[in-house]
Scaffold this motif. Structure first.
Motif, PDB file in Angstrom:
ATOM      1  N   ALA A 188      44.557  55.058  35.637  1.00 55.74           N
ATOM      2  CA  ALA A 188      43.151  55.038  35.211  1.00 55.74           C
ATOM      3  C   ALA A 188      42.235  55.412  36.371  1.00 55.74           C
ATOM      4  O   ALA A 188      41.272  56.169  36.189  1.00 55.74           O
ATOM      5  N   ALA A 189      42.530  54.913  37.568  1.00 56.49           N
ATOM      6  CA  ALA A 189      41.704  55.228  38.737  1.00 56.49           C
ATOM      7  C   ALA A 189      41.767  56.714  39.082  1.00 56.49           C
ATOM      8  O   ALA A 189      40.771  57.306  39.505  1.00 56.49           O
ATOM      9  N   MET A 190      42.928  57.309  38.876  1.00 59.75           N
ATOM     10  CA  MET A 190      43.064  58.740  39.136  1.00 59.75           C
ATOM     11  C   MET A 190      42.276  59.563  38.117  1.00 59.75           C
ATOM     12  O   MET A 190      41.943  60.713  38.385  1.00 59.75           O
ATOM     13  N   SER A 191      41.969  58.970  36.980  1.00 62.21           N
ATOM     14  CA  SER A 191      41.204  59.661  35.942  1.00 62.21           C
ATOM     15  C   SER A 191      39.700  59.497  36.109  1.00 62.21           C
ATOM     16  O   SER A 191      38.936  60.165  35.436  1.00 62.21           O
ATOM     17  N   GLY A 192      39.281  58.581  36.950  1.00 56.97           N
ATOM     18  CA  GLY A 192      37.855  58.394  37.209  1.00 56.97           C
ATOM     19  C   GLY A 192      37.436  56.939  37.122  1.00 56.97           C
ATOM     20  O   GLY A 192      38.208  56.058  36.742  1.00 56.97           O
ATOM     21  N   ALA A 193      36.191  56.714  37.475  1.00 58.10           N
ATOM     22  CA  ALA A 193      35.668  55.346  37.515  1.00 58.10           C
ATOM     23  C   ALA A 193      35.531  54.744  36.117  1.00 58.10           C
ATOM     24  O   ALA A 193      35.861  53.571  35.906  1.00 58.10           O
ATOM     25  N   LEU A 194      35.044  55.521  35.182  1.00 53.39           N
ATOM     26  CA  LEU A 194      34.841  54.994  33.830  1.00 53.39           C
ATOM     27  C   LEU A 194      36.152  54.624  33.145  1.00 53.39           C
ATOM     28  O   LEU A 194      36.252  53.535  32.556  1.00 53.39           O
ATOM     29  N   PRO A 195      37.196  55.460  33.211  1.00 52.73           N
ATOM     30  CA  PRO A 195      38.480  55.036  32.649  1.00 52.73           C
ATOM     31  C   PRO A 195      39.056  53.799  33.347  1.00 52.73           C
ATOM     32  O   PRO A 195      39.659  52.948  32.699  1.00 52.73           O
ATOM     33  N   LEU A 196      38.839  53.686  34.657  1.00 50.83           N
ATOM     34  CA  LEU A 196      39.306  52.499  35.375  1.00 50.83           C
ATOM     35  C   LEU A 196      38.583  51.254  34.886  1.00 50.83           C
ATOM     36  O   LEU A 196      39.210  50.213  34.644  1.00 50.83           O
ATOM     37  N   LEU A 197      37.280  51.341  34.729  1.00 52.85           N
ATOM     38  CA  LEU A 197      36.530  50.190  34.220  1.00 52.85           C
ATOM     39  C   LEU A 197      36.937  49.840  32.799  1.00 52.85           C
ATOM     40  O   LEU A 197      37.001  48.667  32.429  1.00 52.85           O
ATOM     41  N   ALA A 198      37.229  50.853  31.999  1.00 49.30           N
ATOM     42  CA  ALA A 198      37.672  50.612  30.624  1.00 49.30           C
ATOM     43  C   ALA A 198      39.029  49.909  30.612  1.00 49.30           C
ATOM     44  O   ALA A 198      39.246  48.977  29.835  1.00 49.30           O
ATOM     45  N   ALA A 199      39.953  50.351  31.471  1.00 51.73           N
ATOM     46  CA  ALA A 199      41.270  49.712  31.546  1.00 51.73           C
ATOM     47  C   ALA A 199      41.137  48.267  32.019  1.00 51.73           C
ATOM     48  O   ALA A 199      41.797  47.370  31.489  1.00 51.73           O
ATOM     49  N   LEU A 200      40.286  48.049  32.998  1.00 48.66           N
ATOM     50  CA  LEU A 200      40.069  46.685  33.483  1.00 48.66           C
ATOM     51  C   LEU A 200      39.435  45.814  32.404  1.00 48.66           C
ATOM     52  O   LEU A 200      39.807  44.650  32.251  1.00 48.66           O
ATOM     53  N   ALA A 201      38.511  46.368  31.641  1.00 46.60           N
ATOM     54  CA  ALA A 201      37.898  45.610  30.550  1.00 46.60           C
ATOM     55  C   ALA A 201      38.947  45.235  29.504  1.00 46.60           C
ATOM     56  O   ALA A 201      38.965  44.098  29.015  1.00 46.60           O
ATOM     57  N   GLY A 202      39.826  46.173  29.168  1.00 49.79           N
ATOM     58  CA  GLY A 202      40.901  45.864  28.229  1.00 49.79           C
ATOM     59  C   GLY A 202      41.818  44.782  28.758  1.00 49.79           C
ATOM     60  O   GLY A 202      42.239  43.884  28.017  1.00 49.79           O
ATOM     61  N   PHE A 203      42.141  44.856  30.056  1.00 49.09           N
ATOM     62  CA  PHE A 203      42.989  43.842  30.687  1.00 49.09           C
ATOM     63  C   PHE A 203      42.320  42.472  30.628  1.00 49.09           C
ATOM     64  O   PHE A 203      42.968  41.463  30.336  1.00 49.09           O
ATOM     65  N   LEU A 204      41.027  42.428  30.904  1.00 48.35           N
ATOM     66  CA  LEU A 204      40.313  41.149  30.880  1.00 48.35           C
ATOM     67  C   LEU A 204      40.184  40.587  29.471  1.00 48.35           C
ATOM     68  O   LEU A 204      40.188  39.366  29.286  1.00 48.35           O
ATOM     69  N   ILE A 205      40.092  41.455  28.478  1.00 45.05           N
ATOM     70  CA  ILE A 205      40.087  40.986  27.086  1.00 45.05           C
ATOM     71  C   ILE A 205      41.431  40.343  26.757  1.00 45.05           C
ATOM     72  O   ILE A 205      41.495  39.288  26.120  1.00 45.05           O
ATOM     73  N   ALA A 206      42.516  40.966  27.221  1.00 45.32           N
ATOM     74  CA  ALA A 206      43.846  40.387  27.006  1.00 45.32           C
ATOM     75  C   ALA A 206      43.977  39.055  27.742  1.00 45.32           C
ATOM     76  O   ALA A 206      44.592  38.112  27.233  1.00 45.32           O
ATOM     77  N   ARG A 207      43.379  38.954  28.914  1.00 43.05           N
ATOM     78  CA  ARG A 207      43.404  37.698  29.680  1.00 43.05           C
ATOM     79  C   ARG A 207      42.686  36.592  28.918  1.00 43.05           C
ATOM     80  O   ARG A 207      43.182  35.471  28.793  1.00 43.05           O
ATOM     81  N   SER A 208      41.522  36.918  28.382  1.00 44.18           N
ATOM     82  CA  SER A 208      40.770  35.932  27.599  1.00 44.18           C
ATOM     83  C   SER A 208      41.558  35.476  26.381  1.00 44.18           C
ATOM     84  O   SER A 208      41.585  34.286  26.055  1.00 44.18           O
ATOM     85  N   ALA A 209      42.202  36.417  25.718  1.00 40.72           N
ATOM     86  CA  ALA A 209      43.006  36.068  24.541  1.00 40.72           C
ATOM     87  C   ALA A 209      44.191  35.188  24.936  1.00 40.72           C
ATOM     88  O   ALA A 209      44.517  34.224  24.231  1.00 40.72           O
ATOM     89  N   ALA A 210      44.826  35.497  26.052  1.00 44.41           N
ATOM     90  CA  ALA A 210      45.968  34.691  26.509  1.00 44.41           C
ATOM     91  C   ALA A 210      45.523  33.279  26.870  1.00 44.41           C
ATOM     92  O   ALA A 210      46.208  32.308  26.546  1.00 44.41           O
ATOM     93  N   LEU A 211      44.382  33.164  27.524  1.00 44.12           N
ATOM     94  CA  LEU A 211      43.888  31.832  27.882  1.00 44.12           C
ATOM     95  C   LEU A 211      43.493  31.032  26.654  1.00 44.12           C
ATOM     96  O   LEU A 211      43.726  29.825  26.588  1.00 44.12           O
ATOM     97  N   ARG A 212      42.898  31.690  25.665  1.00 47.78           N
ATOM     98  CA  ARG A 212      42.567  31.001  24.428  1.00 47.78           C
ATOM     99  C   ARG A 212      43.835  30.542  23.715  1.00 47.78           C
ATOM    100  O   ARG A 212      43.863  29.466  23.108  1.00 47.78           O
ATOM    101  N   HIS A 213      44.866  31.353  23.787  1.00 47.38           N
ATOM    102  CA  HIS A 213      46.133  31.032  23.115  1.00 47.38           C
ATOM    103  C   HIS A 213      46.778  29.777  23.714  1.00 47.38           C
ATOM    104  O   HIS A 213      47.331  28.951  22.984  1.00 47.38           O
ATOM    105  N   VAL A 214      46.708  29.621  25.023  1.00 48.44           N
ATOM    106  CA  VAL A 214      47.326  28.451  25.659  1.00 48.44           C
ATOM    107  C   VAL A 214      46.340  27.300  25.834  1.00 48.44           C
ATOM    108  O   VAL A 214      46.708  26.233  26.325  1.00 48.44           O
ATOM    109  N   GLY A 215      45.092  27.522  25.469  1.00 47.89           N
ATOM    110  CA  GLY A 215      44.098  26.447  25.546  1.00 47.89           C
ATOM    111  C   GLY A 215      43.503  26.264  26.924  1.00 47.89           C
ATOM    112  O   GLY A 215      42.993  25.208  27.243  1.00 47.89           O
ATOM    113  N   GLY A 216      43.551  27.294  27.753  1.00 46.42           N
ATOM    114  CA  GLY A 216      43.006  27.207  29.089  1.00 46.42           C
ATOM    115  C   GLY A 216      41.529  27.540  29.130  1.00 46.42           C
ATOM    116  O   GLY A 216      40.940  28.009  28.166  1.00 46.42           O
ATOM    117  N   ALA A 217      40.922  27.274  30.249  1.00 48.79           N
ATOM    118  CA  ALA A 217      39.517  27.568  30.451  1.00 48.79           C
ATOM    119  C   ALA A 217      39.357  29.008  30.922  1.00 48.79           C
ATOM    120  O   ALA A 217      40.249  29.582  31.524  1.00 48.79           O
TER     121      ALA A 217
END
Length: 92
Positions: free
Chosen positions: A62-91
């Protein structure tokens, strides 16, 4: 924004979410194996290497493709993180 860039942003946000979901799934299974005392050498060494390689690979691509694709990939990763934390009941 060109159609090409929009496609890249959507592609990398989906890739970030998928690799994030896999990352946290492997992490959850590794922690469960370690806590249960059934951790093998593969769990101790292979799982973190697999997580780092997959996550790093997608973010580097994503970084090799540019700043916007990198930010998009990071946003997707953070959405998955939020979902994982909600699944296990974490903060967040």
């Amino acid at each position: 924004m060109s159609a090409h860039l929009v496609l890249f942003v959507l592609l990398f946000s989906a890739a970030g979410a998928i690799v994030g979901a896999v990352h946290f799934l492997i992490l959850s299974r590794s922690v469960s194996a370690l806590a249960g005392g059934s951790a093998s050498l593969l769990t101790l060494i292979g799982a973190p290497l697999l997580r780092a390689a997959a996550t790093g690979g997608v973010l580097i691509l994503a970084a090799m493709s540019g700043a916007l694709p990198l930010l998009a990939a990071l946003a997707g990763f953070l959405i998955a993180r939020s979902a994982a934390l909600r699944h296990v009941g974490g903060a967040l």
